[in-house]
Design a protein around this motif. Structure first.
Motif, short mmCIF file in Angstrom:
data_model
loop_
_atom_site.label_atom_id
_atom_site.label_comp_id
_atom_site.label_asym_id
_atom_site.label_seq_id
_atom_site.Cartn_x
_atom_site.Cartn_y
_atom_site.Cartn_z
N ALA A 14 0.66 -1.24 -0.13
CA ALA A 14 0.11 0.04 -0.10
C ALA A 14 0.95 1.17 0.09
O ALA A 14 0.58 2.30 -0.75
CB ALA A 14 -0.86 -0.09 1.16
N HIS A 15 2.08 1.30 0.64
CA HIS A 15 3.02 2.35 0.70
C HIS A 15 3.95 2.22 -0.39
O HIS A 15 5.01 3.26 -0.40
CB HIS A 15 3.57 2.33 2.13
N LYS A 16 3.88 1.44 -1.25
CA LYS A 16 4.83 1.12 -2.36
C LYS A 16 6.24 0.97 -2.00
O LYS A 16 7.00 1.69 -2.32
CB LYS A 16 4.64 2.44 -3.38
N LYS A 17 6.48 0.16 -0.89
CA LYS A 17 7.74 -0.22 -0.39
C LYS A 17 8.19 -1.50 -0.76
O LYS A 17 7.27 -2.43 -0.31
CB LYS A 17 7.75 0.35 1.01
N PRO A 18 9.36 -1.98 -1.09
CA PRO A 18 9.68 -3.28 -1.43
C PRO A 18 9.73 -4.05 -0.11
O PRO A 18 9.79 -3.49 1.08
CB PRO A 18 11.23 -3.02 -1.98
N LYS A 48 19.59 -11.11 6.74
CA LYS A 48 20.62 -10.23 7.53
C LYS A 48 21.76 -9.77 6.18
O LYS A 48 21.93 -8.72 6.12
CB LYS A 48 21.64 -11.01 8.45
N ASN A 49 21.97 -10.75 5.48
CA ASN A 49 22.88 -10.26 4.25
C ASN A 49 22.36 -9.42 3.21
O ASN A 49 22.95 -8.45 3.00
CB ASN A 49 23.26 -11.76 3.52
N ILE A 50 20.98 -9.56 3.06
CA ILE A 50 20.30 -8.83 2.02
C ILE A 50 20.34 -7.27 2.68
O ILE A 50 20.49 -6.49 1.98
CB ILE A 50 19.08 -9.38 1.79
N ILE A 51 19.99 -7.35 3.93
CA ILE A 51 19.70 -5.91 4.65
C ILE A 51 21.21 -5.31 4.72
O ILE A 51 21.34 -4.01 4.31
CB ILE A 51 19.28 -6.19 6.06
N GLN A 52 22.05 -5.95 4.90
CA GLN A 52 23.74 -5.33 4.83
C GLN A 52 23.86 -4.99 3.35
O GLN A 52 24.45 -3.98 3.16
CB GLN A 52 24.67 -6.33 5.24
N ARG A 53 23.33 -5.55 2.41
CA ARG A 53 23.67 -5.14 1.08
C ARG A 53 22.96 -3.91 0.68
O ARG A 53 23.24 -2.93 0.17
CB ARG A 53 23.38 -6.27 0.00
N ILE A 54 21.69 -3.85 1.28
CA ILE A 54 20.74 -2.70 1.29
C ILE A 54 21.37 -1.45 1.53
O ILE A 54 21.39 -0.19 1.00
CB ILE A 54 19.42 -2.79 1.47
N ILE A 55 21.89 -1.76 2.73
CA ILE A 55 22.74 -0.40 3.64
C ILE A 55 23.86 0.08 2.54
O ILE A 55 23.98 1.19 2.54
CB ILE A 55 22.97 -0.87 5.10
N LYS A 56 24.52 -0.99 1.99
CA LYS A 56 25.80 -0.42 1.26
C LYS A 56 25.31 0.01 -0.05
O LYS A 56 26.01 0.34 -0.98
CB LYS A 56 26.54 -1.91 1.19
N LEU A 57 23.84 0.16 -0.31
CA LEU A 57 23.32 0.55 -1.49
C LEU A 57 23.70 -0.27 -2.77
O LEU A 57 23.78 0.30 -3.89
CB LEU A 57 23.89 2.19 -1.93
N TYR A 59 21.66 -2.28 -4.15
CA TYR A 59 20.64 -2.70 -4.86
C TYR A 59 19.74 -1.70 -5.33
O TYR A 59 18.53 -1.52 -5.64
CB TYR A 59 19.43 -3.67 -3.95
N ASN A 60 20.52 -0.56 -5.74
CA ASN A 60 19.75 0.72 -6.06
C ASN A 60 19.21 0.42 -7.67
O ASN A 60 18.22 0.80 -7.53
CB ASN A 60 20.87 1.79 -6.33
N ALA A 61 19.84 -0.36 -8.47
CA ALA A 61 19.02 -0.65 -9.76
C ALA A 61 17.92 -1.50 -9.46
O ALA A 61 16.95 -1.36 -10.13
CB ALA A 61 20.01 -1.07 -10.85
N GLN A 66 11.90 -3.22 -8.51
CA GLN A 66 10.86 -3.62 -7.18
C GLN A 66 9.80 -2.42 -7.15
O GLN A 66 8.59 -2.79 -6.94
CB GLN A 66 11.57 -3.78 -5.85
N LYS A 67 10.10 -1.17 -7.21
CA LYS A 67 9.07 0.07 -7.21
C LYS A 67 7.95 0.08 -8.23
O LYS A 67 6.68 0.10 -7.76
CB LYS A 67 9.76 1.26 -6.89
N ASN A 68 8.60 -0.15 -9.29
CA ASN A 68 7.63 -0.30 -10.29
C ASN A 68 6.51 -1.65 -10.30
O ASN A 68 5.47 -1.33 -10.50
CB ASN A 68 8.26 -0.36 -11.79
#
Length: 94
Positions: A14-18, A48-57, A59-61, A66-68
């Protein structure tokens, strides 16, 4: 509980968040239906690994894809009754 879907999952759409969640019948259904709408994890270490990689940016592409997909999903899921009817067709034991 195995066949349930947290309201947080629906709120994220609903809030359009991955979404970052564990794989299971309901989450797998949504990912299969709407494509890449976040991250399906098999265990806490993977999450945990995914969150760490998100923090390191890292997954920007991926984020824009995901948003679309989430925007497309949110158009389909604007009415919670429609969502429940659709889920009950796929999971009659609900």
């Amino acid at each position: 509980y195995k066949y349930s879907c947290s309201s947080i999952f629906v709120d994220a759409i609903a809030h359009k968040k991955p979404i970052i969640c564990f794989s299971g019948p309901m989450s797998d259904y949504f990912f299969n239906t709407y494509g890449n709408i976040g991250f399906l994890c098999n265990d806490f270490d993977e999450m945990k690994n995914i969150i760490q990689r998100i923090i390191k940016l890292e997954y920007n592409a991926t984020y824009s894809v995901q948003k679309n997909n989430i925007i497309s999903a949110s158009h389909d899921i604007t009415n919670i009754n429609r969502l429940l009817i659709q889920a009950k067709k796929n999971f009659p034991w609900l």
